[in-house]
Scaffold this active site. Structure first.
Site, short mmCIF file in Angstrom:
data_model
loop_
_atom_site.label_atom_id
_atom_site.label_comp_id
_atom_site.label_asym_id
_atom_site.label_seq_id
_atom_site.Cartn_x
_atom_site.Cartn_y
_atom_site.Cartn_z
N LEU A 177 0.81 -1.21 0.00
CA LEU A 177 0.00 0.00 0.00
C LEU A 177 0.84 1.26 0.00
CD1 LEU A 177 -2.67 -1.08 2.66
CD2 LEU A 177 -2.89 -1.13 0.16
N ARG A 230 5.15 2.89 1.10
CA ARG A 230 6.51 2.63 1.59
C ARG A 230 7.04 3.89 2.24
NH1 ARG A 230 10.87 0.78 -2.72
NH2 ARG A 230 10.38 2.86 -3.53
N GLY A 231 7.70 3.73 3.37
CA GLY A 231 8.28 4.86 4.07
C GLY A 231 9.72 4.59 4.43
N GLY A 250 9.93 1.35 6.72
CA GLY A 250 9.33 0.09 6.34
C GLY A 250 8.26 0.27 5.28
N LYS A 305 2.39 -3.39 8.88
CA LYS A 305 3.53 -2.50 8.72
C LYS A 305 4.80 -3.33 8.90
CE LYS A 305 5.41 1.90 10.40
NZ LYS A 305 5.20 3.00 11.37
N ASP A 356 4.12 13.42 16.29
CA ASP A 356 4.14 13.48 14.83
C ASP A 356 2.72 13.56 14.27
OD1 ASP A 356 5.40 13.69 12.38
OD2 ASP A 356 5.63 11.54 12.09
#
Length: 226
Positions: A19, A21-22, A25, A42, A136
């Site tokens: 779905l 990508r960061g 992960g 995740k 955050d």
């Protein structure tokens, strides 16, 4: 997308479709075989201490008394591990993020923004009452669950840099945690973490929803009116 050694992690989480990508992960649509249910997974590679710390914080928030059951918080409900891969598992939310909604539709109606802000402040109140600070809060971490009727249901996600008042503050000098444009001025000045900084970020999210700025042009904290 980083390849995964197995389509099934720890014999339980079956990865279906990527779905997003960061930096830490990737997020997958998956099946939790224990419950036979679709979920969001995740996937994190435990490469260094920072990644391990993010994992510990996220799963700790998920197991904190009351927070996992709060209607506007979406911490992981479990985790599994295999070799150097750890997977945080949470319900799959259909509807995208506040960031995506603004990108697709432009400024949102003030009544809708007020509705979403009330839900976000409710979520933050629960976190702060449990002595957690999210650190955050931003539109990309605000998920919108669609019910088919009425206004969307907001869920606050991504607790990777959250802090509990009992945490040891091992923050390097000059290191700022958060996302530019959504950090209170005192964060940029290196002041100690405080719940009020989450509230400031919530207001910045509401401002972004009401008056979106071109990518990269959201004013820095010290440029916003006080």
């Amino acid at each position: 997308m980083t390849s995964i050694m197995s389509d099934v992690i720890a014999g339980r989480i079956e990865l279906l479709d990527p779905l997003a990508r960061g930096a830490t992960g990737s997020l997958w649509r998956a099946i939790d075989r224990r419950y036979g249910a679709i979920c969001a997974a995740k996937v994190m590679r435990q490469r260094d201490g920072a990644d391990v710390l993010r994992f510990v914080r996220e799963q700790t928030v998920g197991t904190a008394q009351g927070l996992g059951a709060h209607p506007h918080l979406l911490p992981p409900y479990t985790w599994v591990a295999e070799d150097d891969t750890v997977v945080l598992v949470m319900p799959l939310v259909h509807g995208g993020t506040l960031s995506g909604a603004v990108a697709d539709h432009g400024p949102l109606a003030p009544t809708l923004v007020a509705h979403l802000l009330r839900q976000l402040l409710d979520a933050l109140s629960a976190m702060h009452s449990a002595s957690w600070v999210h650190r955050d809060v931003k539109p990309a971490n605000l998920l919108l669950a669609l019910s088919g009727e009425g206004d969307p249901h907001l869920l606050l996600a991504d607790f990777g840099i959250a802090l509990h008042e009992s945490d040891v503050r091992l923050t390097a000098t000059g290191l700022v945690n958060g996302t530019p444009g959504y950090m209170a001025p005192e964060v940029l000045e290196g002041h100690a973490c405080d719940a009020s900084q989450d509230v400031w970020a919530a207001a910045a999210c509401a401002l972004e929803a009401l008056a979106p700025q071109p990518r990269g042009e959201r004013p820095a904290a010290h440029e916003l009116p006080s």
